[in-house]
Design an enzyme around this catalytic site. Structure first.
Site, PDB file in Angstrom:
ATOM      1  CD  GLU A 144      -2.689  -0.304  -4.280  1.00  0.00           C
ATOM      2  OE1 GLU A 144      -1.707   0.051  -4.965  1.00  0.00           O
ATOM      3  OE2 GLU A 144      -2.580  -0.880  -3.184  1.00  0.00           O
ATOM      4  CB  CYS A 148      -0.894  -0.037   1.232  1.00  0.00           C
ATOM      5  SG  CYS A 148      -1.710   1.476   1.712  1.00  0.00           S
TER       6      CYS A 148
END
Length: 225
Positions: A105, A2
């Site tokens: 993302e 992440c």
């Protein structure tokens, strides 16, 4: 995952989502965090237990052992290796929760720049990410080597189209068990491997490409386009 996240709720909102009765030692502050574009190496609000107190502290996102100064500090740890590899051995026993509102993302969709997507929990509830780290000691104060990593697992279902990895997200009940120092290490590993929230618990949508620039901080970054 992440590589970028949001923490705009207040720390008391995150603690309420955790549903933990312990008294809170809060060094984060009372106001909403209002951070919509949080990057690695910066300070991130983290929850951890010390004795019977739940502590909320700002801790650097990223950590490496003292013998690995020749490489960049990772910000994530793969669930398949974190409990047994030498790199994270020193911090594996030191469990924490990184409470977030969402993460981002980037997907290559053929344009001049990759398209950012925001991923959040369906219904908008806070996301309780499993983490480990070298955590602040309330008796000694912050240390130079304080830091943490978020634990990630393979994505499954539709989310794999966004990214092949995602944070291990725990239910409040499992998050409390994860934080409890009495939880055996073997049980903690099993929780990470088999009991994280499934992809169906999340939703995702395109957001402004300006989220890619860490100088951009505003709430417009989390709006769908």
């Amino acid at each position: 995952m992440c590589g970028r996240l949001s923490q705009y709720s207040g720390i008391h909102d995150f603690v309420a989502a955790l549903s933990m009765p312990n008294a809170l030692a809060n060094s984060v502050g009372e106001l909403p965090l209002d951070r919509y574009n949080v990057a690695p190496t910066t300070q991130v609000a983290l929850l951890h237990l010390q004795g019977d107190l739940l502590h909320a502290d700002m801790v650097r996102w990223g950590w490496r052992p003292h013998w690995a100064k020749d490489r960049a500090a990772p910000i994530n740890a793969r669930v398949e290796k974190v409990a047994h590899g030498p790199f994270f051995r020193a911090i594996w026993p030191h469990r924490a929760i990184t409470p977030i509102d969402n993460w981002f993302e980037w997907v290559d969709e053929g344009g001049p720049k990759k398209q950012p997507y925001l991923i959040r929990q369906r219904g908008g509830a806070p996301i309780l990410c499993a983490a480990i780290g070298h955590l602040p000691d309330a008796d000694e104060g912050p240390a130079e080597d304080d830091g943490f990593v978020i634990i990630t697992a393979d994505s499954t279902g539709g989310m794999v189209d966004i990214h092949d990895r995602r944070p291990v997200v725990l239910t409040p009940e499992l998050a409390r068990e994860w934080l409890d120092p009495a939880t055996p290490k073997e049980r903690a590993e099993q929780m990470l491997l088999f009991e994280g929230k499934p992809s169906e618990s999340f939703e995702w949508f395109k957001v402004d490409i300006n989220v890619g620039n860490t100088r951009n901080k505003g709430p417009n970054l989390i709006n769908p386009i």
